[in-house]
Design a protein around this motif. Structure first.
Motif, PDB file in Angstrom:
ATOM      1  N   ASP A  82      32.744  30.174  53.894  1.00 54.31           N
ATOM      2  CA  ASP A  82      33.038  28.908  53.662  1.00 54.31           C
ATOM      3  C   ASP A  82      34.065  29.120  52.405  1.00 54.31           C
ATOM      4  N   ASN A  83      33.991  30.220  51.484  1.00 53.62           N
ATOM      5  CA  ASN A  83      35.007  30.274  50.264  1.00 53.62           C
ATOM      6  C   ASN A  83      36.145  31.425  50.695  1.00 53.62           C
ATOM      7  N   HIS A  84      35.973  31.809  51.177  1.00 54.67           N
ATOM      8  CA  HIS A  84      36.722  33.361  51.483  1.00 54.67           C
ATOM      9  C   HIS A  84      36.970  33.357  53.290  1.00 54.67           C
ATOM     10  N   PRO A  85      38.431  32.120  53.883  1.00 55.60           N
ATOM     11  CA  PRO A  85      37.606  31.957  54.935  1.00 55.60           C
ATOM     12  C   PRO A  85      38.665  32.909  56.159  1.00 55.60           C
ATOM     13  N   GLU A  86      39.912  33.904  55.413  1.00 58.76           N
ATOM     14  CA  GLU A  86      40.234  35.024  55.990  1.00 58.76           C
ATOM     15  C   GLU A  86      39.768  36.532  54.972  1.00 58.76           C
ATOM     16  N   ILE A  87      39.835  36.846  55.830  1.00 65.09           N
ATOM     17  CA  ILE A  87      40.510  38.441  55.597  1.00 65.09           C
ATOM     18  C   ILE A  87      41.316  38.871  55.691  1.00 65.09           C
ATOM     19  N   THR A  88      42.170  39.633  54.398  1.00 68.28           N
ATOM     20  CA  THR A  88      43.917  40.197  54.895  1.00 68.28           C
ATOM     21  C   THR A  88      43.696  41.672  54.643  1.00 68.28           C
ATOM     22  N   PHE A  89      44.764  42.020  55.019  1.00 70.56           N
ATOM     23  CA  PHE A  89      45.623  43.590  55.175  1.00 70.56           C
ATOM     24  C   PHE A  89      47.121  43.354  54.893  1.00 70.56           C
ATOM     25  N   VAL A  90      47.382  43.635  53.834  1.00 70.45           N
ATOM     26  CA  VAL A  90      48.902  43.826  53.406  1.00 70.45           C
ATOM     27  C   VAL A  90      49.517  45.429  53.472  1.00 70.45           C
ATOM     28  N   ALA A  91      50.357  45.739  54.741  1.00 70.26           N
ATOM     29  CA  ALA A  91      50.648  46.695  54.467  1.00 70.26           C
ATOM     30  C   ALA A  91      52.348  47.027  53.995  1.00 70.26           C
ATOM     31  N   ARG A  92      51.888  47.608  52.641  1.00 76.34           N
ATOM     32  CA  ARG A  92      53.378  47.996  51.484  1.00 76.34           C
ATOM     33  C   ARG A  92      54.367  48.834  52.471  1.00 76.34           C
ATOM     34  N   ARG A  93      53.729  50.247  53.521  1.00 76.71           N
ATOM     35  CA  ARG A  93      54.741  51.205  54.014  1.00 76.71           C
ATOM     36  C   ARG A  93      53.943  51.395  54.902  1.00 76.71           C
ATOM     37  N   ALA A  94      54.563  51.507  55.705  1.00 81.95           N
ATOM     38  CA  ALA A  94      53.965  52.023  57.472  1.00 81.95           C
ATOM     39  C   ALA A  94      54.949  53.336  57.402  1.00 81.95           C
ATOM     40  N   GLU A  95      54.839  54.833  58.118  1.00 86.40           N
ATOM     41  CA  GLU A  95      55.490  54.788  57.798  1.00 86.40           C
ATOM     42  C   GLU A  95      55.502  56.440  59.667  1.00 86.40           C
ATOM     43  N   VAL A  96      55.976  56.358  60.702  1.00 87.46           N
ATOM     44  CA  VAL A  96      56.020  57.197  61.455  1.00 87.46           C
ATOM     45  C   VAL A  96      56.079  58.117  61.904  1.00 87.46           C
TER      46      VAL A  96
END
Length: 170
Positions: A82-96
């Protein structure tokens, strides 16, 4: 061997992506599994091959195949949907890197609490129009204010397993 990924904007294909979690409960005797059906995301691959992006999960979409448990997971005891309807992951850097392994680092936010998170992912498919990343990592739920633990039944880390398919953004 280095795997090249096309530069530009990419959009998550929710119909071909899964985000699941698993956690041992009942003093380690039962493995509870659940899947988020509400998944969205986007990313951008830069000319140097690195990527950034965001993945968002709708907490209310978590399904463990047990309605009573799902209601409790969404309650203030745990995810507090109700107070936190989303979980987020922000990828600041991804490198193959060599062999199709990607090193991913970013920020995970659950219940309004953000923590750094780094993990390895496998690039399991890539062409000019689509790419697929698989990853498995663990999260300590207590670091995100999810310390509810009646009778000490819930111990250890939560395992998160993902298959994320991205397509070219138009």
């Amino acid at each position: 061997m280095t795997v090249a990924v096309e530069t530009g904007l990419w959009q998550l294909d929710p119909s071909a992506s899964t985000v699941a979690l698993g956690h041992r409960t009942m003093w380690g005797l039962v493995n509870v599994k659940g899947t988020f059906s509400g998944v969205s995301g986007r990313g951008e691959v830069a000319a140097d091959g690195t990527a950034t992006g965001t993945l968002t999960l709708d907490v209310a979409s978590l399904d463990t195949k047990n309605a009573k448990r799902d209601t409790h997971l969404r309650s203030a005891d745990l995810f507090d949907a109700d107070n936190h309807p989303e979980i987020t992951f922000v990828a600041r850097r991804a490198e193959v890197r060599d062999g199709g392994t990607a090193q991913v680092s970013g920020q995970l936010t659950v219940r309004g609490v953000s923590r750094p998170l780094s993990f390895s992912a496998r690039l399991t498919g890539a062409d000019a129009d689509a790419l697929t990343l698989d990853a498995e990592f663990t999260v300590d739920r207590e670091q995100f204010g999810m310390g509810w633990n009646q009778l000490g039944m819930i111990r250890g880390l939560t395992t998160v397993t993902t298959t994320l398919r991205f397509t070219r953004a138009s």
